[in-house]
Motif scaffolding. Structure first.
Motif, PDB file in Angstrom:
ATOM      1  N   SER A 195       0.829  -1.206   0.000  1.00 28.77           N
ATOM      2  CA  SER A 195       0.000   0.000   0.000  1.00 28.77           C
ATOM      3  C   SER A 195       0.862   1.255   0.000  1.00 28.77           C
ATOM      4  O   SER A 195       2.033   1.215   0.404  1.00 28.77           O
TER       5      SER A 195
ATOM      6  N   GLN B  90       0.679   3.490   2.085  1.00 25.46           N
ATOM      7  CA  GLN B  90       0.890   3.880   3.477  1.00 25.46           C
ATOM      8  C   GLN B  90       2.008   3.078   4.169  1.00 25.46           C
ATOM      9  O   GLN B  90       2.481   3.490   5.233  1.00 25.46           O
TER      10      GLN B  90
ATOM     11  N   ALA C 217      -9.203  -5.434  -1.867  1.00 27.77           N
ATOM     12  CA  ALA C 217      -9.827  -4.431  -2.734  1.00 27.77           C
ATOM     13  C   ALA C 217      -8.820  -3.652  -3.570  1.00 27.77           C
ATOM     14  O   ALA C 217      -9.124  -3.234  -4.693  1.00 27.77           O
ATOM     15  N   ASP C 218      -7.608  -3.446  -3.049  1.00 25.45           N
ATOM     16  CA  ASP C 218      -6.602  -2.661  -3.766  1.00 25.45           C
ATOM     17  C   ASP C 218      -5.512  -3.524  -4.398  1.00 25.45           C
ATOM     18  O   ASP C 218      -4.434  -3.026  -4.730  1.00 25.45           O
TER      19      ASP C 218
ATOM     20  N   PRO D 157     -11.117  -4.538   2.594  1.00 24.06           N
ATOM     21  CA  PRO D 157     -11.067  -3.164   2.072  1.00 24.06           C
ATOM     22  C   PRO D 157      -9.684  -2.543   2.242  1.00 24.06           C
ATOM     23  O   PRO D 157      -8.974  -2.823   3.211  1.00 24.06           O
ATOM     24  N   SER D 158      -9.318  -1.718   1.269  1.00 25.86           N
ATOM     25  CA  SER D 158      -8.085  -0.917   1.343  1.00 25.86           C
ATOM     26  C   SER D 158      -6.838  -1.766   1.603  1.00 25.86           C
ATOM     27  O   SER D 158      -5.911  -1.328   2.289  1.00 25.86           O
ATOM     28  N   MET D 159      -6.799  -2.980   1.048  1.00 20.85           N
ATOM     29  CA  MET D 159      -5.642  -3.857   1.229  1.00 20.85           C
ATOM     30  C   MET D 159      -5.013  -4.172  -0.119  1.00 20.85           C
ATOM     31  O   MET D 159      -5.708  -4.363  -1.110  1.00 20.85           O
TER      32      MET D 159
ATOM     33  N   ASP E 250       1.376  -6.239   4.856  1.00 19.02           N
ATOM     34  CA  ASP E 250       1.072  -4.809   4.877  1.00 19.02           C
ATOM     35  C   ASP E 250       0.445  -4.394   6.210  1.00 19.02           C
ATOM     36  O   ASP E 250       0.259  -5.225   7.115  1.00 19.02           O
TER      37      ASP E 250
END
Length: 293
Positions: free
Chosen positions: A185, A187, A236-237, A261-263, A270
């Motif tokens: 990610s 982040q 999702a990512d 979500p958002s992974m 991560d």
């Protein structure tokens, strides 16, 4: 073969006179450019502290495993047979088998020839050692990755070029941005990406398979009617396996996918790694593969 082992924390281990209530072992299979270390970094310390015996296998030619005198490490069937042999010889009882990316495809090949019980799988070869459950995490779908590649070329051509450079040309090893874009990610701290990049760069001595021969052999065969519960876990990512690939795998195993979500692709490394592990455990408990806590 290299097998990293973390045995359960005895204080956390579920002790019961009924063996069916004991926590099953967890056996982990990595994907391309990874090795057993990717599970031992975060998931295995966490899960062993919860009471699970954890085993992570480096496929032949990857990590610390021996390198065959051949252009590629094997086939999905030969890799599945190697996993079964480790389960028979080292694990000793039916585990939950977790595969990531191309490791998920190896698990799918395993499920096609899984044994119903321990007695019918004592000898090497098929049927493979029985399982308590399986998890296909960001897995290549049963038909392989060719349709994934074609979809990206049609719908996301810039991303397609980046992924081709990163994975096919192995530029993830020299480009930090391509490494991050492929597996992690935005982040994740740069120091962590650099640490993982060094491990990824050194993990694969030869390719896992010959992709042309692999794709010609697909799709994998359907699992038997007694197949244990199979979780299909997506991210999702994820830019390596898209949502359509996740849905295809779920439909093949007649289940609903669970999408984090958002992974990114490497859900076990991560920032959301703990949430991903907890979602997996919750699904396995709900579907009877592990005891409810």
């Amino acid at each position: 073969m290299e097998v990293l082992i973390r045995l359960a924390d005895l204080d956390a281990k579920v002790v019961s006179a009924n063996a069916e209530q004991q926590l099953p072992p967890l056996v982990f299979i990595h994907g391309s450019y990874h090795a057993a270390w990717c599970w031992d970094d975060k998931w295995m310390p966490y899960l062993s502290a919860l009471g699970f015996d954890c085993f992570a296998i480096s496929i032949l030619g990857q990590g610390g495993s021996n390198v065959p005198n051949a252009p590629v490490a094997g086939t999905i069937q030969s890799h599945a047979a190697d996993v079964s042999n480790v389960i028979r010889q080292l694990v000793g009882r039916p585990p939950v088998l977790v595969g990531h990316s191309f490791g998920g495809l190896i698990v799918q090949a395993y499920l096609a020839d899984v044994a119903k019980d321990w007695e019918s799988s004592k000898d090497e070869g098929t049927p493979f050692a029985p399982l308590t459950g399986a998890v296909l995490a960001c897995s290549v779908p049963p038909t392989g990755n060719m349709e994934l590649v074609k979809r990206y070329m049609r719908t996301r051509p810039i991303l397609s070029v980046k992924i081709t450079l990163s994975l096919a040309a192995k530029m993830f090893g020299s480009s930090l941005s391509l490494c991050r874009d492929s597996f992690f990610s935005p982040q994740l701290p740069e120091a962590e990406v650099k640490r993982y990049q060094a491990l990824l760069r050194d993990s694969s001595k030869i390719p896992l398979f010959d992709l042309r021969s692999l794709n010609a052999s697909l799709p994998v065969a359907k699992p038997p009617a007694f197949c244990p519960p199979v979780m299909v876990l997506g991210a999702a990512d994820d830019v390596v396996v898209d949502d359509q690939g996740v849905r295809e795998t779920a439909e093949f195993f007649n289940t609903l996918p669970v999408v984090l979500p958002s992974m990114p692709h490497d859900i076990m490394l991560d920032l959301g790694w703990k949430d991903a592990a907890d979602v997996m455990l919750q699904w396995l408990a709900t579907h009877g593969a592990i005891p409810k806590q």
